[in-house]
Write a protein that holds these residues in place. Structure first.
Motif, PDB file in Angstrom:
ATOM      1  N   CYS A 159       0.628  -0.784  -0.197  1.00  0.00           N
ATOM      2  CA  CYS A 159      -0.322   0.186   0.454  1.00  0.00           C
ATOM      3  C   CYS A 159       0.635   1.264  -0.286  1.00  0.00           C
ATOM      4  N   ALA A 160       0.190   2.269  -0.333  1.00  0.00           N
ATOM      5  CA  ALA A 160       0.852   3.100  -0.357  1.00  0.00           C
ATOM      6  C   ALA A 160      -0.203   4.733   0.837  1.00  0.00           C
ATOM      7  N   THR A 161      -0.417   4.726   0.833  1.00  0.00           N
ATOM      8  CA  THR A 161      -1.934   5.159   1.645  1.00  0.00           C
ATOM      9  C   THR A 161      -2.805   4.115   2.642  1.00  0.00           C
ATOM     10  N   ASN A 162      -3.305   4.964   3.623  1.00  0.00           N
ATOM     11  CA  ASN A 162      -4.229   4.408   4.196  1.00  0.00           C
ATOM     12  C   ASN A 162      -5.733   3.335   3.411  1.00  0.00           C
ATOM     13  N   ALA A 163      -5.992   4.551   2.746  1.00  0.00           N
ATOM     14  CA  ALA A 163      -6.670   4.509   1.402  1.00  0.00           C
ATOM     15  C   ALA A 163      -6.855   2.821   1.034  1.00  0.00           C
ATOM     16  N   ASP A 164      -5.823   2.780   1.186  1.00  0.00           N
ATOM     17  CA  ASP A 164      -5.243   0.973  -0.061  1.00  0.00           C
ATOM     18  C   ASP A 164      -5.754   0.044   0.170  1.00  0.00           C
ATOM     19  N   CYS A 165      -5.970   0.295   2.233  1.00  0.00           N
ATOM     20  CA  CYS A 165      -6.358  -0.727   2.919  1.00  0.00           C
ATOM     21  C   CYS A 165      -7.375  -0.985   3.151  1.00  0.00           C
ATOM     22  N   PRO A 166      -7.894  -2.495   3.268  1.00  0.00           N
ATOM     23  CA  PRO A 166      -9.304  -2.702   3.876  1.00  0.00           C
ATOM     24  C   PRO A 166      -9.265  -2.706   5.170  1.00  0.00           C
TER      25      PRO A 166
END
Length: 194
Positions: A159-166
């Motif tokens: 991932c690169a940001t928190n938004a990339d993670c479920p």
């Protein structure tokens, strides 16, 4: 939470070699020093999860401390005083100590007495300002979760940001969290739901 108890049982949050350091962590010390102290103590006591070094823990802890303050500004006094109490306990206690895991009744001659009293006062102030008796305890719980996140590796996808993670869902809903990217890897239920 288990991690905070572990942290403070392991001679609190920000510690190095407990018996070797006279006095408590100074409020004038740079923030990175307190994280290094705590994570050093955690490493010394064998309390870091596999794959997390003291240096990585300190870097994670600094970022999560700032994130916690930014997300819950009303909790800042509790966060700051808990950090200070944990730092003191890390310097003063051995791995078996439970000082610093929360507000305690300490004798006036205890090296962390003042930090403990300031922490108890911060808990009361946050509760009074929010008019919720458990507000301070909730702030402490949130901070404990941040510490737990800093001391465990991320095992999920890149991932690169928190938004990339479920989002992480745990059997205990209080342990679940929004997606969190740590050092290029997403936190998973294995990392979070302990």
């Amino acid at each position: 939470m288990k991690m905070l108890q572990t942290v403070l049982l392991s001679a609190p949050f920000f510690g190095l070699v407990a018996a070797a350091l006279p006095g408590c962590w100074s409020a004038t010390a740079p923030d990175s020093e307190s994280e290094e102290l705590l994570c050093g103590k955690l490493a010394e006591c064998g309390k870091l999860s596999g794959g997390v070094t003291a240096e990585r823990c300190a870097a994670n802890m600094g970022l999560l401390h700032l994130q916690a303050i930014n997300e819950l500004k009303a909790c800042t006094p509790v966060f700051e005083q808990l950090k200070s109490l944990m730092a003191c306990a890390a310097q003063q206690q051995g791995c078996e100590s439970d000082v610093g895991t929360g507000a305690a009744e300490l004798p006036a001659d205890h090296p962390c007495f003042e930090e403990n009293e300031r922490y108890k006062k911060a808990l009361q102030e946050v509760a009074a300002q929010s008019q919720e008796p458990d507000a301070g305890a909730l702030c402490a719980f949130f901070y404990e979760r941040a510490v737990d996140m800093a001391t465990t590796p991320a095992t999920g996808k890149t991932c690169a940001t928190n938004a990339d993670c479920p989002d992480v869902e745990c059997p205990d809903p209080a342990l679940g969290s929004d997606g969190y990217c740590q050092n290029g890897k997403c936190k998973t239920a294995i990392d979070v739901c302990r």
